[in-house]
Design a protein around this motif. Structure first.
Motif, PDB file in Angstrom:
ATOM      1  N   ILE A  29      -3.741  16.272 -24.391  1.00 48.10           N
ATOM      2  CA  ILE A  29      -1.817  16.445 -24.005  1.00 48.10           C
ATOM      3  C   ILE A  29      -2.005  17.439 -25.003  1.00 48.10           C
ATOM      4  N   VAL A  30      -1.658  19.047 -24.482  1.00 47.77           N
ATOM      5  CA  VAL A  30      -1.334  19.972 -25.147  1.00 47.77           C
ATOM      6  C   VAL A  30       0.396  20.467 -25.356  1.00 47.77           C
ATOM      7  N   CYS A  31       0.371  21.133 -27.006  1.00 50.81           N
ATOM      8  CA  CYS A  31       2.257  20.876 -26.269  1.00 50.81           C
ATOM      9  C   CYS A  31       2.093  22.222 -26.500  1.00 50.81           C
ATOM     10  N   PHE A  32       2.785  22.970 -25.473  1.00 59.50           N
ATOM     11  CA  PHE A  32       3.433  24.920 -24.655  1.00 59.50           C
ATOM     12  C   PHE A  32       4.919  24.695 -26.214  1.00 59.50           C
ATOM     13  N   GLY A  33       5.366  25.854 -26.715  1.00 57.10           N
ATOM     14  CA  GLY A  33       6.402  25.630 -27.188  1.00 57.10           C
ATOM     15  C   GLY A  33       6.672  27.309 -27.819  1.00 57.10           C
ATOM     16  N   ALA A  68      -0.566  24.564 -29.740  1.00 61.33           N
ATOM     17  CA  ALA A  68      -0.464  24.976 -28.596  1.00 61.33           C
ATOM     18  C   ALA A  68       0.820  25.621 -28.759  1.00 61.33           C
ATOM     19  N   GLY A  69       1.831  25.333 -30.316  1.00 62.36           N
ATOM     20  CA  GLY A  69       3.062  26.811 -29.404  1.00 62.36           C
ATOM     21  C   GLY A  69       3.151  27.721 -31.330  1.00 62.36           C
ATOM     22  N   ALA A  70       3.872  28.273 -30.750  1.00 67.74           N
ATOM     23  CA  ALA A  70       3.582  29.278 -31.874  1.00 67.74           C
ATOM     24  C   ALA A  70       4.747  29.729 -32.004  1.00 67.74           C
ATOM     25  N   HIS A  77       4.934  33.313 -22.614  1.00 69.99           N
ATOM     26  CA  HIS A  77       3.461  33.264 -23.307  1.00 69.99           C
ATOM     27  C   HIS A  77       2.948  31.897 -22.489  1.00 69.99           C
ATOM     28  N   SER A  78       4.093  30.963 -22.846  1.00 70.33           N
ATOM     29  CA  SER A  78       2.992  29.517 -22.169  1.00 70.33           C
ATOM     30  C   SER A  78       2.363  29.560 -20.630  1.00 70.33           C
ATOM     31  N   LEU A  79       2.861  29.800 -19.824  1.00 66.87           N
ATOM     32  CA  LEU A  79       2.483  30.135 -18.583  1.00 66.87           C
ATOM     33  C   LEU A  79       0.862  30.988 -18.919  1.00 66.87           C
TER      34      LEU A  79
END
Length: 209
Positions: A29-33, A68-70, A77-79
């Motif tokens: 699972i990868v978390c974007f945010g 994978a947040g920043a 950015h996440s797209l």
């Protein structure tokens, strides 16, 4: 954006590292945010907590939840990160947790641009070597850099508050929806399930009633 690849190892945020292909019986699972996902100022972050809870609850399956947040990231950015870096990494599911940085893009140098450059070409978000005007001379020192970052943040926040009730964000809503829809399409084309989180976004100093 995460991950960075070195010697066949993928390095995600908060010290996480893994291989390109997940282990046997492992769901990735990868978390974007944004800052609420990377949560750089605390000892824990929600992807780590989620990983621990899933692995405690499910005994025969291993879960790998990667961050994978920043700071200051938006759905744009996440797209890009999903399409160019993440989609081919044998990911089972992604969690997308955005709102506030997309919302505030409406208040930086209106009108809103669909790629959010009206916000992210502001000195507040440019790398030190890319700062414009006199500010580029202040980023040779860490102390002055920190002072200028706080100053820029304060001024931008005050400006956003002053414009809050006068800016039409309807076009911004369409851009945000389009970004989320495109994330969903790219994920589906790579057999990745998507979970969209609802991120709170409030300008008020006091908690809303």
């Amino acid at each position: 954006p995460a991950p960075e690849e070195k010697g066949g190892i993928l390095y995600f945020k908060r010290g996480q590292k893994t291989t390109k292909v997940p282990g046997k019986n492992t769901i990735r699972i990868v978390c974007f945010g944004d800052s609420t996902t990377i949560n750089a100022v605390t000892k824990v972050h929600y992807p780590l907590v989620l990983q621990e809870k899933l692995n405690t609850f499910y005994q025969n399956i291993k879960f790998e939840v990667l961050n994978a947040g920043a700071d200051a990231y938006s759905s744009a950015h996440s797209l890009i990160n999903l399409s160019l870096r993440i989609s081919h990494l044998s990911v089972g599911c992604i969690i997308v947790y955005h709102n506030i940085n997309d919302l505030t893009a409406n208040y930086f140098s209106p009108p809103l641009k669909t790629d959010y450059t009206n916000k992210y070409l502001n000195n507040l978000f440019l790398a030190p070597e890319c700062k414009l005007g006199f500010q580029k001379y202040f980023f040779c020192s860490r102390l002055l850099s920190a002072i200028m970052m706080n100053w820029n943040s304060f001024i931008s926040g005050k400006k956003a508050l002053s414009l809050r009730d006068s800016i039409d964000i309807s076009s911004g809503k369409k851009v945000f929806r389009a970004n989320l829809s495109n994330i969903s399409v790219i994920a589906a084309s790579n057999n990745i399930k998507v979970i969209f989180g609802t991120q709170a976004a409030c300008f008020e100093k006091k908690s809303p009633k």
